[in-house]
Design a protein around this motif. Sequence first.
Motif, mmCIF file in Angstrom:
data_model
loop_
_atom_site.group_PDB
_atom_site.id
_atom_site.type_symbol
_atom_site.label_atom_id
_atom_site.label_comp_id
_atom_site.label_asym_id
_atom_site.label_seq_id
_atom_site.Cartn_x
_atom_site.Cartn_y
_atom_site.Cartn_z
ATOM 1 N N ALA A 1 -33.519 17.284 31.910
ATOM 2 C CA ALA A 1 -34.710 16.666 32.500
ATOM 3 C C ALA A 1 -34.395 15.272 33.025
ATOM 4 C CB ALA A 1 -35.838 16.590 31.471
ATOM 5 N N LEU A 2 -33.506 14.549 32.335
ATOM 6 C CA LEU A 2 -33.226 13.152 32.686
ATOM 7 C C LEU A 2 -32.156 12.989 33.762
ATOM 8 C CD1 LEU A 2 -33.141 11.002 29.440
ATOM 9 C CD2 LEU A 2 -34.745 10.842 31.337
ATOM 10 N N PHE B 1 -25.367 3.230 33.111
ATOM 11 C CA PHE B 1 -25.405 3.596 34.528
ATOM 12 C C PHE B 1 -25.360 2.342 35.397
ATOM 13 C CE2 PHE B 1 -29.907 2.636 35.490
ATOM 14 C CZ PHE B 1 -30.451 2.607 34.222
ATOM 15 N N GLU B 2 -25.058 2.591 36.650
ATOM 16 C CA GLU B 2 -24.878 1.483 37.583
ATOM 17 C C GLU B 2 -25.884 1.629 38.704
ATOM 18 O OE1 GLU B 2 -20.771 0.837 38.712
ATOM 19 O OE2 GLU B 2 -21.416 0.384 40.755
ATOM 20 N N GLY B 3 -26.476 0.497 39.101
ATOM 21 C CA GLY B 3 -27.434 0.519 40.194
ATOM 22 C C GLY B 3 -26.932 -0.300 41.376
ATOM 23 N N MET C 1 -33.028 12.615 37.349
ATOM 24 C CA MET C 1 -33.617 11.312 37.686
ATOM 25 C C MET C 1 -32.540 10.359 38.186
ATOM 26 S SD MET C 1 -35.491 8.620 35.107
ATOM 27 C CE MET C 1 -33.950 8.113 34.310
ATOM 28 N N PHE C 2 -31.422 10.295 37.454
ATOM 29 C CA PHE C 2 -30.334 9.423 37.903
ATOM 30 C C PHE C 2 -29.786 9.906 39.249
ATOM 31 C CE2 PHE C 2 -30.336 8.854 33.254
ATOM 32 C CZ PHE C 2 -30.434 7.479 33.187
ATOM 33 N N ALA C 3 -29.646 11.225 39.379
ATOM 34 C CA ALA C 3 -29.052 11.777 40.601
ATOM 35 C C ALA C 3 -29.927 11.491 41.815
ATOM 36 C CB ALA C 3 -28.822 13.277 40.438
ATOM 37 N N THR C 4 -31.219 11.749 41.717
ATOM 38 C CA THR C 4 -32.065 11.583 42.902
ATOM 39 C C THR C 4 -32.386 10.122 43.168
ATOM 40 O OG1 THR C 4 -34.112 11.962 41.626
ATOM 41 C CG2 THR C 4 -33.088 13.875 42.680
ATOM 42 N N ARG C 5 -32.179 9.254 42.216
ATOM 43 C CA ARG C 5 -32.339 7.833 42.483
ATOM 44 C C ARG C 5 -31.015 7.170 42.861
ATOM 45 N NH1 ARG C 5 -37.156 5.029 41.394
ATOM 46 N NH2 ARG C 5 -38.816 6.473 41.994
ATOM 47 N N ALA C 6 -29.976 7.987 43.039
ATOM 48 C CA ALA C 6 -28.669 7.470 43.454
ATOM 49 C C ALA C 6 -28.095 6.463 42.465
ATOM 50 C CB ALA C 6 -28.740 6.867 44.859
ATOM 51 N N LEU C 7 -28.512 6.574 41.207
ATOM 52 C CA LEU C 7 -27.964 5.721 40.151
ATOM 53 C C LEU C 7 -26.732 6.412 39.568
ATOM 54 C CD1 LEU C 7 -31.419 4.894 38.541
ATOM 55 C CD2 LEU C 7 -30.020 3.339 39.920
ATOM 56 N N GLN C 8 -25.662 5.674 39.464
ATOM 57 C CA GLN C 8 -24.371 6.235 39.066
ATOM 58 C C GLN C 8 -24.266 6.265 37.536
ATOM 59 O OE1 GLN C 8 -21.840 7.225 41.057
ATOM 60 N NE2 GLN C 8 -19.981 7.064 39.846
#
Lengths: 392, 392, 392, 392
Positions: B237-238, B315-317, B241-248
Amino acid sequence: MTGDREAPRTGLWLVGARGSVATTVMVGTAALRAGLTRTTGLVAELPELAGTGLPEVADLVVGGHDLGTAPLVKRAESLGEGGVLPMRLVPLVHDELEAAEQRLRPGYDAASGEPQGEALARLQGDLESFRDEHGLVRVVVVDVASTEPPVDAAALGDPHSALNDLDTLDAALAAGESPLPASSLYALAAYRAGCAYVSFTPSPGPRLPALEQAAERAGVPWAGSDGKTGETLVKSALAPMFATRALQVRSWASYNMLGGGDGATLADPAAAASKTASKSAGLEAIVGHPVDGPMHIDHVPDLGDWKTAMDHISFEGFLGVRMTMQFTWSGCDSALAAPLVIDLARLIARAHEAGRVGAQSAFGFFFKDPAGTDEHRLSAQWDALVAWCSEL
Amino acid sequence: MTGDREAPRTGLWLVGARGSVATTVMVGTAALRAGLTRTTGLVAELPELAGTGLPEVADLVVGGHDLGTAPLVKRAESLGEGGVLPMRLVPLVHDELEAAEQRLRPGYDAASGEPQGEALARLQGDLESFRDEHGLVRVVVVDVASTEPPVDAAALGDPHSALNDLDTLDAALAAGESPLPASSLYALAAYRAGCAYVSFTPSPGPRLPALEQAAERAGVPWAGSDGKTGETLVKSALAPMFATRALQVRSWASYNMLGGGDGATLADPAAAASKTASKSAGLEAIVGHPVDGPMHIDHVPDLGDWKTAMDHISFEGFLGVRMTMQFTWSGCDSALAAPLVIDLARLIARAHEAGRVGAQSAFGFFFKDPAGTDEHRLSAQWDALVAWCSEL
Amino acid sequence: MTGDREAPRTGLWLVGARGSVATTVMVGTAALRAGLTRTTGLVAELPELAGTGLPEVADLVVGGHDLGTAPLVKRAESLGEGGVLPMRLVPLVHDELEAAEQRLRPGYDAASGEPQGEALARLQGDLESFRDEHGLVRVVVVDVASTEPPVDAAALGDPHSALNDLDTLDAALAAGESPLPASSLYALAAYRAGCAYVSFTPSPGPRLPALEQAAERAGVPWAGSDGKTGETLVKSALAPMFATRALQVRSWASYNMLGGGDGATLADPAAAASKTASKSAGLEAIVGHPVDGPMHIDHVPDLGDWKTAMDHISFEGFLGVRMTMQFTWSGCDSALAAPLVIDLARLIARAHEAGRVGAQSAFGFFFKDPAGTDEHRLSAQWDALVAWCSEL
Amino acid sequence: MTGDREAPRTGLWLVGARGSVATTVMVGTAALRAGLTRTTGLVAELPELAGTGLPEVADLVVGGHDLGTAPLVKRAESLGEGGVLPMRLVPLVHDELEAAEQRLRPGYDAASGEPQGEALARLQGDLESFRDEHGLVRVVVVDVASTEPPVDAAALGDPHSALNDLDTLDAALAAGESPLPASSLYALAAYRAGCAYVSFTPSPGPRLPALEQAAERAGVPWAGSDGKTGETLVKSALAPMFATRALQVRSWASYNMLGGGDGATLADPAAAASKTASKSAGLEAIVGHPVDGPMHIDHVPDLGDWKTAMDHISFEGFLGVRMTMQFTWSGCDSALAAPLVIDLARLIARAHEAGRVGAQSAFGFFFKDPAGTDEHRLSAQWDALVAWCSEL
């Protein structure tokens, strides 16, 4: 680009242009243009959205309104010291920041006594000058200023109020009255200048009925509100898990600590009311029933531009067994918001180009309180965004 | 039901029928039939899946194989004491448990020396007798026994191995050899009895090529593997979220504590190898790149049937800023698994009725290691399941 | 004990005798007397405190005041269902609870209009009758009733107020006035009956100057306030770590969720004021400087008698580096409080026997807001308690 | 300082002088000397320890051994980029780092084949030259190099082994043998040069019996081992809370993630064995019984010099009720360790000056595996340290 034809350039006008988010947007677009950073955080650069005709980041020109005068370079250095962006970038984009500094104009200060009719003409003129001076194919306005309190419920309840009817509003402005929250005045100025508008805050901005009419009449698209960057983002990813697994969420406690500028603003209960309303809406829509549990937003200055959310979820499974989940999210507010501002600027510009008018419900992916839709599930919002892009 | 005609009844045969999950299934189906509990946790009762012709819970008859002899009533009391199910239910479903007790048969014990050819015939006969004696329209088999180690990679690499070719397998069984893991022998017995099969564990079961051929040849559907009930559920589920927000996602550490039976099994590194492989697969598929970080499954007996996962995500933003998220999931293993077992029994029975054959990739929503698909995103799996049901 | 001489028995009189804590005390003392449970949670049974002449748990006789009438057995069953105590114990201590039921008397209800002078005589009489009827060597009173709001600051500031001067108070009571908070009236009744008193809540109780004088004049010891059972307990163990390592605590956010009776009481901001003041005091005393950070106490009914605290600590180390710590504490309020109530009853009885008078500062180990001392460090409080016991 | 007489200077010789901890020590002492930073993190600067005649930080001269050649300035810049120390400090202490660079000497590399007898003479000479060249009143040696595996149990079991008897050791060295772990060779060199020694790692170092004899014979004090800077520090503060509250710790799971150099070292199970043994010892000593639960130390390179611990504690209270606590500690390893190294250098120098010989058990406050004592409770260790200082 080496050819003799330049790509058309798009203007990104930021309301709150000297704030942390805006400054990060300026450092970030400059760094991307110079190839100094990667596209991490930029949704519009993902393969699913690529090739849909969005303006390039390199073709954005940034300007904006602000009430303050703190130089952008100083703001950027301060963000570097706080770990919001890499200090090494600041000298490398110094010249770009100095150039952007020249494109900033004084904002509208309700406390100044400037009649809103005059302010409207002035703000509209700033946008038109910006477009003309830089030969921009279009300008989009994004509000990243401090959160305002909600508007008075009584005024909203009166169909003849200036907030609810555009003609009444125009008459009030002509009569020297000043009925609008500042955020809505900026939106109106954008529409009058033929600009698309994005509300990245929970302020009333474009959400008043009179403003919706103004966007329709001007034939421009808008999107909002309240960028979904932290706890609510996580909620919108997690809550569907409970819903589709038929697990009953019994309580969901939401504790938010913010250090930065908006943290101080939200220490004012009136302003916080906008925020907590906007944060609460989604959960109940997703799980389909009211959910108990406190929500607090606390100002903890020592956190600087960082924000930490601690959530506690109590849920029930088969045969009534009680279980729990907790999460802690420690994010940098401006680093999370800035790339979404850039994404939204590119998307709303494309919507404008494609002749879309009014609330862009397909952009709900970015917002806590999405205009034009009740869909709060992150993945469904993502699907809607991808579908919107591929339709164009 | 409107007349004197009884609804056709479906058999649910559990491999590992005296385990915690199976016992919870039996208490739960009896409690649901008697109106003693709500449908919390039952995915197939959600509005999106209702009305798609699944057999009713009340029309399930439960039997099963097990190596042990602990009475079901004792097992249920023990689960009541551990908080896995409400103690008050146990006396209320006592008669149903006694009746189910009569429908249990001895399982296959590799250590017994029983040749697998003989065991196959015996297990198949148990299934056929169950169907005949109770007048069941069909029987579905669900494996909820302890996790087995993965099969030897060398054997899997040899195309002429009995694990990889059904004819070779049949010849080996006829020759008195015993080449199969127990979980696969149960699956083969199901297919030979014309039964659909669900693998709720990470054991090899139906995943061997020879078994895939056997299901095809028997014309029955199957699904697997490894029920997604806790940490991996949250991940699926989580991570989008990282993938579609382009968060590495830079690292994702996964710490799992289990107290119950499978916790002890997984303290054996060989068995744990099945589990950790199955748990790791999804994250990388979702974010699109390898992700660093430890994964541990530890046996902590004091937790009983409860399991706690503590995950740490780095994660990296935008502009390379590092952020973190942690979550703690404290769930009751059997309470999470049992309703999914009931859901899967109803779904695979419907698939069988509808003439579906082979791996049912639309059931990936339920599994850590979904057969027939690489889709690990929970919401996309949900959409696929809803679509599958509405097609029927 | 097999001899013909019975040990002297001590009375434990509980104010709020039908509440969760009191009921757990009654079930617990009965279970201990019958050898049905271990001494887990009982500080006075630790080797460091053993052999210091405290009355035995088996020699306690429990009675009390309460405004309600819910039978103790029903209250115990309800606690059993909520997981606060093992359901199996309730029938085993049924007779003891029925006997205790006979020893309960109606409490004082400020809303009833009963003049406090009359109520005082009545309550005092209840205590004296309890001591006489059961041949008790002495009676100690422990307040475990709901939290009251703090008393009016203006009244406290006036040296001639009935709250601040015992003679003025007695005159007011004689004149038919009712100047006291209920908790203080109970304390006064205890002193007038020659009983020691323990305030386990943050209510004013024995902390008013007039009450301090009353205890002195009666020659009895007292202790308080506000049992330290959860988040504050953890704080008092952790904060000295930061202090002695010279790590600068920059902010400490404290989020408390309570489900039970006191949770509902504390949803009233006036009552919560007592609690948050009492919770905040210790941290600053330990680290030696004011510490920023929110403190919330939220009522989350779904948690029942459980309480969960989530704390976030931001601290600074060498060269100004910022670090964080978070903790989550999930405890059962009554299970944590009840053994401390038993411990305190035994300790204050021993203090009384030894002729101690006034605030017992050596009992600060048990309290959020320890009377008679500024020491909040848990280990230092432990050392003081051990020293007190070994002195006797 | 009141006159023209300079304070006597003390040498701090670091083994592993180019590592993160050592570099932070050098930056930190230089910054303190120049008044560029506060004393946060320095235990010896707390009021309780002040005025006990310790050498001042400003009077420390730092040198050391290392196998590598990476320039200190580069190391400091790298730490600045990783957020371990403020980047702004690096240019301000550049000259001090260049000066320290001149005081570094090549360490002992077991892989080089250099006979340990020769290496011993060389290392001892380095220490003596350092003392002489800089006119130091004394030199203390602190080991902050990478963790070594434990020594072979068989060798430790043999009383005639060179590890267990100093005369045998000296004979072996004279015979050209190389029986010692490197950490112990450094300790021996220190003793032969008349220097006190501190082991800040879990390596064998001064803990071998032969080395204990060597310290005695040389008449110097030593202390160790394994700096207590993170999860174990928290444990030693929290575990006494459970113990003194008679709460039964049922399991304590300890998950550690390390990014930096020691993280990579500890990915080697042999080296990790030293660490986990040292980390486990304290908990059981404090609560008085064995405690179940996994302990893992994982290398997660993306965390850099930061380390995160996630612990899960399950405990039992009154009447057997089960409760839980979790904590997350996110600390910067070098920022936590470096000030303690400075503290220990000053303390052991004072011990040496005061004529103390052998293991300094009063320094257990700083160590996971304190030499000369079984006391692991943080507050009791603090009391012992304060007492030691006030005795002098």
